[in-house]
Design a protein around this motif. Structure first.
Motif, PDB file in Angstrom:
ATOM      1  N   PRO A  91      34.260 -24.872   5.605  1.00 21.15           N
ATOM      2  CA  PRO A  91      35.055 -24.735   6.834  1.00 21.15           C
ATOM      3  C   PRO A  91      36.021 -23.563   6.731  1.00 21.15           C
ATOM      4  O   PRO A  91      36.523 -23.239   5.649  1.00 21.15           O
ATOM      5  CB  PRO A  91      35.824 -26.058   6.916  1.00 21.15           C
ATOM      6  N   GLU A  92      36.273 -22.941   7.845  1.00 12.11           N
ATOM      7  CA  GLU A  92      37.142 -21.758   7.900  1.00 12.11           C
ATOM      8  C   GLU A  92      38.471 -21.997   7.191  1.00 12.11           C
ATOM      9  O   GLU A  92      38.970 -21.136   6.477  1.00 12.11           O
ATOM     10  CB  GLU A  92      37.385 -21.406   9.370  1.00 12.11           C
ATOM     11  N   GLN A  93      39.049 -23.174   7.359  1.00 15.92           N
ATOM     12  CA  GLN A  93      40.373 -23.464   6.793  1.00 15.92           C
ATOM     13  C   GLN A  93      40.358 -23.490   5.266  1.00 15.92           C
ATOM     14  O   GLN A  93      41.402 -23.361   4.642  1.00 15.92           O
ATOM     15  CB  GLN A  93      40.895 -24.812   7.307  1.00 15.92           C
ATOM     16  N   LEU A  94      39.209 -23.704   4.660  1.00 12.13           N
ATOM     17  CA  LEU A  94      39.133 -23.802   3.193  1.00 12.13           C
ATOM     18  C   LEU A  94      38.398 -22.626   2.562  1.00 12.13           C
ATOM     19  O   LEU A  94      37.904 -22.719   1.455  1.00 12.13           O
ATOM     20  CB  LEU A  94      38.450 -25.116   2.803  1.00 12.13           C
ATOM     21  N   GLN A  95      38.345 -21.506   3.259  1.00 13.61           N
ATOM     22  CA  GLN A  95      37.610 -20.358   2.741  1.00 13.61           C
ATOM     23  C   GLN A  95      38.410 -19.496   1.771  1.00 13.61           C
ATOM     24  O   GLN A  95      37.860 -18.568   1.181  1.00 13.61           O
ATOM     25  CB  GLN A  95      37.057 -19.518   3.898  1.00 13.61           C
ATOM     26  N   ASP A  96      39.684 -19.790   1.563  1.00  7.69           N
ATOM     27  CA  ASP A  96      40.447 -19.073   0.544  1.00  7.69           C
ATOM     28  C   ASP A  96      39.693 -19.232  -0.778  1.00  7.69           C
ATOM     29  O   ASP A  96      39.279 -20.341  -1.126  1.00  7.69           O
ATOM     30  CB  ASP A  96      41.859 -19.671   0.429  1.00  7.69           C
ATOM     31  N   PRO A  97      39.491 -18.143  -1.528  1.00  2.00           N
ATOM     32  CA  PRO A  97      38.728 -18.237  -2.782  1.00  2.00           C
ATOM     33  C   PRO A  97      39.247 -19.310  -3.741  1.00  2.00           C
ATOM     34  O   PRO A  97      38.451 -19.935  -4.449  1.00  2.00           O
ATOM     35  CB  PRO A  97      38.856 -16.843  -3.395  1.00  2.00           C
ATOM     36  N   GLU A  98      40.545 -19.541  -3.764  1.00  2.00           N
ATOM     37  CA  GLU A  98      41.106 -20.562  -4.657  1.00  2.00           C
ATOM     38  C   GLU A  98      40.611 -21.961  -4.300  1.00  2.00           C
ATOM     39  O   GLU A  98      40.557 -22.840  -5.148  1.00  2.00           O
ATOM     40  CB  GLU A  98      42.640 -20.527  -4.628  1.00  2.00           C
ATOM     41  N   ASP A  99      40.279 -22.172  -3.033  1.00  2.00           N
ATOM     42  CA  ASP A  99      39.801 -23.480  -2.585  1.00  2.00           C
ATOM     43  C   ASP A  99      38.275 -23.521  -2.543  1.00  2.00           C
ATOM     44  O   ASP A  99      37.658 -24.438  -3.077  1.00  2.00           O
ATOM     45  CB  ASP A  99      40.364 -23.803  -1.199  1.00  2.00           C
ATOM     46  N   SER A 100      37.655 -22.522  -1.909  1.00  2.57           N
ATOM     47  CA  SER A 100      36.204 -22.556  -1.722  1.00  2.57           C
ATOM     48  C   SER A 100      35.456 -22.543  -3.051  1.00  2.57           C
ATOM     49  O   SER A 100      34.438 -23.212  -3.198  1.00  2.57           O
ATOM     50  CB  SER A 100      35.748 -21.397  -0.832  1.00  2.57           C
ATOM     51  N   ILE A 101      35.968 -21.816  -4.047  1.00  2.00           N
ATOM     52  CA  ILE A 101      35.297 -21.790  -5.353  1.00  2.00           C
ATOM     53  C   ILE A 101      35.311 -23.180  -5.987  1.00  2.00           C
ATOM     54  O   ILE A 101      34.350 -23.593  -6.630  1.00  2.00           O
ATOM     55  CB  ILE A 101      35.908 -20.718  -6.289  1.00  2.00           C
ATOM     56  N   ARG A 102      36.376 -23.926  -5.766  1.00  6.08           N
ATOM     57  CA  ARG A 102      36.476 -25.280  -6.305  1.00  6.08           C
ATOM     58  C   ARG A 102      35.520 -26.229  -5.591  1.00  6.08           C
ATOM     59  O   ARG A 102      34.879 -27.076  -6.215  1.00  6.08           O
ATOM     60  CB  ARG A 102      37.910 -25.772  -6.235  1.00  6.08           C
ATOM     61  N   VAL A 103      35.438 -26.110  -4.268  1.00  9.93           N
ATOM     62  CA  VAL A 103      34.507 -26.948  -3.502  1.00  9.93           C
ATOM     63  C   VAL A 103      33.072 -26.660  -3.953  1.00  9.93           C
ATOM     64  O   VAL A 103      32.294 -27.573  -4.216  1.00  9.93           O
ATOM     65  CB  VAL A 103      34.677 -26.714  -1.986  1.00  9.93           C
ATOM     66  N   LYS A 104      32.729 -25.394  -4.082  1.00  9.62           N
ATOM     67  CA  LYS A 104      31.363 -25.005  -4.465  1.00  9.62           C
ATOM     68  C   LYS A 104      31.031 -25.395  -5.912  1.00  9.62           C
ATOM     69  O   LYS A 104      29.863 -25.578  -6.242  1.00  9.62           O
ATOM     70  CB  LYS A 104      31.171 -23.497  -4.294  1.00  9.62           C
ATOM     71  N   ALA A 105      32.048 -25.527  -6.758  1.00  7.00           N
ATOM     72  CA  ALA A 105      31.825 -25.836  -8.169  1.00  7.00           C
ATOM     73  C   ALA A 105      31.909 -27.331  -8.487  1.00  7.00           C
ATOM     74  O   ALA A 105      31.719 -27.727  -9.636  1.00  7.00           O
ATOM     75  CB  ALA A 105      32.839 -25.078  -9.030  1.00  7.00           C
ATOM     76  N   ALA A 106      32.171 -28.160  -7.481  1.00 12.96           N
ATOM     77  CA  ALA A 106      32.305 -29.604  -7.736  1.00 12.96           C
ATOM     78  C   ALA A 106      31.008 -30.160  -8.333  1.00 12.96           C
ATOM     79  O   ALA A 106      29.912 -29.873  -7.849  1.00 12.96           O
ATOM     80  CB  ALA A 106      32.648 -30.332  -6.443  1.00 12.96           C
ATOM     81  N   LEU A 107      31.153 -30.929  -9.399  1.00 13.10           N
ATOM     82  CA  LEU A 107      29.996 -31.551 -10.038  1.00 13.10           C
ATOM     83  C   LEU A 107      29.606 -32.813  -9.276  1.00 13.10           C
ATOM     84  O   LEU A 107      30.448 -33.484  -8.691  1.00 13.10           O
ATOM     85  CB  LEU A 107      30.319 -31.888 -11.493  1.00 13.10           C
ATOM     86  N   SER A 108      28.342 -33.156  -9.303  1.00 14.11           N
ATOM     87  CA  SER A 108      27.857 -34.341  -8.602  1.00 14.11           C
ATOM     88  C   SER A 108      28.385 -35.626  -9.212  1.00 14.11           C
ATOM     89  O   SER A 108      28.646 -35.705 -10.414  1.00 14.11           O
ATOM     90  CB  SER A 108      26.331 -34.369  -8.608  1.00 14.11           C
ATOM     91  N   TYR A 109      28.510 -36.600  -8.364  1.00 13.61           N
ATOM     92  CA  TYR A 109      28.971 -37.939  -8.748  1.00 13.61           C
ATOM     93  C   TYR A 109      28.028 -38.529  -9.795  1.00 13.61           C
ATOM     94  O   TYR A 109      26.814 -38.529  -9.619  1.00 13.61           O
ATOM     95  CB  TYR A 109      29.003 -38.825  -7.499  1.00 13.61           C
ATOM     96  N   LYS A 110      28.609 -39.032 -10.882  1.00 16.49           N
ATOM     97  CA  LYS A 110      27.837 -39.657 -11.954  1.00 16.49           C
ATOM     98  C   LYS A 110      28.324 -41.074 -12.232  1.00 16.49           C
ATOM     99  O   LYS A 110      28.071 -41.621 -13.290  1.00 16.49           O
ATOM    100  CB  LYS A 110      27.942 -38.831 -13.245  1.00 16.49           C
ATOM    101  N   GLY A 111      29.026 -41.657 -11.281  1.00 18.47           N
ATOM    102  CA  GLY A 111      29.599 -42.990 -11.482  1.00 18.47           C
ATOM    103  C   GLY A 111      28.572 -44.107 -11.364  1.00 18.47           C
ATOM    104  O   GLY A 111      27.380 -43.864 -11.140  1.00 18.47           O
ATOM    105  N   PRO A 112      29.049 -45.338 -11.483  1.00 23.49           N
ATOM    106  CA  PRO A 112      28.152 -46.495 -11.534  1.00 23.49           C
ATOM    107  C   PRO A 112      27.633 -46.974 -10.171  1.00 23.49           C
ATOM    108  O   PRO A 112      26.710 -47.779 -10.122  1.00 23.49           O
ATOM    109  CB  PRO A 112      29.038 -47.576 -12.158  1.00 23.49           C
ATOM    110  N   HIS A 113      28.193 -46.502  -9.092  1.00 23.33           N
ATOM    111  CA  HIS A 113      27.859 -47.053  -7.776  1.00 23.33           C
ATOM    112  C   HIS A 113      26.693 -46.330  -7.102  1.00 23.33           C
ATOM    113  O   HIS A 113      26.573 -45.113  -7.186  1.00 23.33           O
ATOM    114  CB  HIS A 113      29.085 -47.002  -6.859  1.00 23.33           C
ATOM    115  N   LYS A 114      25.871 -47.106  -6.404  1.00 22.61           N
ATOM    116  CA  LYS A 114      24.774 -46.548  -5.596  1.00 22.61           C
ATOM    117  C   LYS A 114      25.238 -46.367  -4.145  1.00 22.61           C
ATOM    118  O   LYS A 114      24.566 -45.721  -3.353  1.00 22.61           O
ATOM    119  CB  LYS A 114      23.563 -47.464  -5.656  1.00 22.61           C
TER     120      LYS A 114
END
Length: 185
Positions: A91-114
Motif C-alpha cells: 500500500p502507498e502508505q507503507l512504501q517507505d523503504p524502512e517499512d516495505s523492506i520489512r513487509v517483503k522480508a516477513a517469514l511465513s508462519y510456522k506456528g502450530p495452528h492450521k
C-alpha cells in the motif's frame, strides 16, 4: 416537650452531595473502563509480538464480525506457505523503504495452528484504506503482521491482501509500521 430539628450547615451538606456525586461518577467510570482494559490489551499493538513480522495466506473460513472496535474473522492457512512474503503490491502508505523492506522480508508462519483468528481495523479505517465490506467465507486472504503475545492463535496484520486480485489494505492507520522490527537474518 418542644421538638428540635437539627440542621446541617449548608457547606457540609454541599460537601456531602459533592462526595456522593464524585463516588457515583467513579463507580460509573469504573464499570465503563474495566471491560475496556482487556480489550485494549487484546487489540493494541503492544499485545502482539512486534519484534517479528509474519506472513500468512489462506482462505477466510468464518463470517466473523464486521464492526467496532475491530473486525474479526478466521482464516484457514494454506498447507504449503512459501519461505517468505511473495511479491505483492505494498500500500502507498507503507512504501517507505524502512517499512516495505520489512513487509517483503516477513517469514511465513510456522506456528502450530492450521487456522488463525484475524483481527483488523474497524470498518471506517479499513474502508479508508481499501476494504469497504466484510470479507466472505472462502475468499482469498494474505497478510503480514504479528502474532498475539498471550494467544498464539490470534493474528493482527499491518497489511493484508484480499480476493483474487490481491487488493492491498493498510492496517497501521498511518504511514509507518507501529514498530520497525529487525529484518530477518
Amino acid at each position: 416537650m418542644k421538638s428540635t430539628t437539627l440542621h446541617t450547615p449548608r457547606g457540609i451538606r454541599g460537601l456531602r452531595l459533592l462526595v456522593a456525586a464524585g463516588t457515583a461518577a467513579v463507580v460509573a467510570l469504573g464499570t465503563v473502563l474495566i471491560p475496556v482494559l482487556p480489550a485494549a490489551a487484546h487489540h493494541g499493538w503492544p499485545g502482539f509480538e512486534t519484534d517479528r513480522l509474519v506472513y500468512i495466506a489462506g482462505t477466510v473460513s468464518s463470517d466473523g464480525v464486521w464492526g467496532n472496535p475491530h473486525s474479526q474473522f478466521d482464516v484457514t492457512l494454506d498447507s504449503n506457505l512459501p519461505a517468505d512474503t511473495p511479491e505483492l503490491a505494498i500500500p502507498e502508505q507503507l512504501q517507505d523503504p524502512e517499512d516495505s523492506i520489512r513487509v517483503k522480508a516477513a517469514l511465513s508462519y510456522k506456528g502450530p495452528h492450521k487456522e488463525l483468528e484475524v483481527i483488523i481495523a474497524p470498518p471506517a479505517w479499513s474502508g479508508q484504506w481499501g476494504l469497504g465490506r466484510a470479507l466472505k467465507s472462502g475468499e482469498r486472504f494474505r497478510a503480514v503482521g504479528y502474532i498475539n503475545r498471550t494467544n498464539d492463535g490470534l493474528f493482527r496484520p499491518v497489511v493484508f491482501w484480499y480476493g483474487d486480485d490481491d487488493v492491498p489494505v493498510n492496517q497501521v492507520l498511518g504511514n509507518t509500521l507501529p514498530v520497525r522490527a529487525p529484518l530477518p537474518k
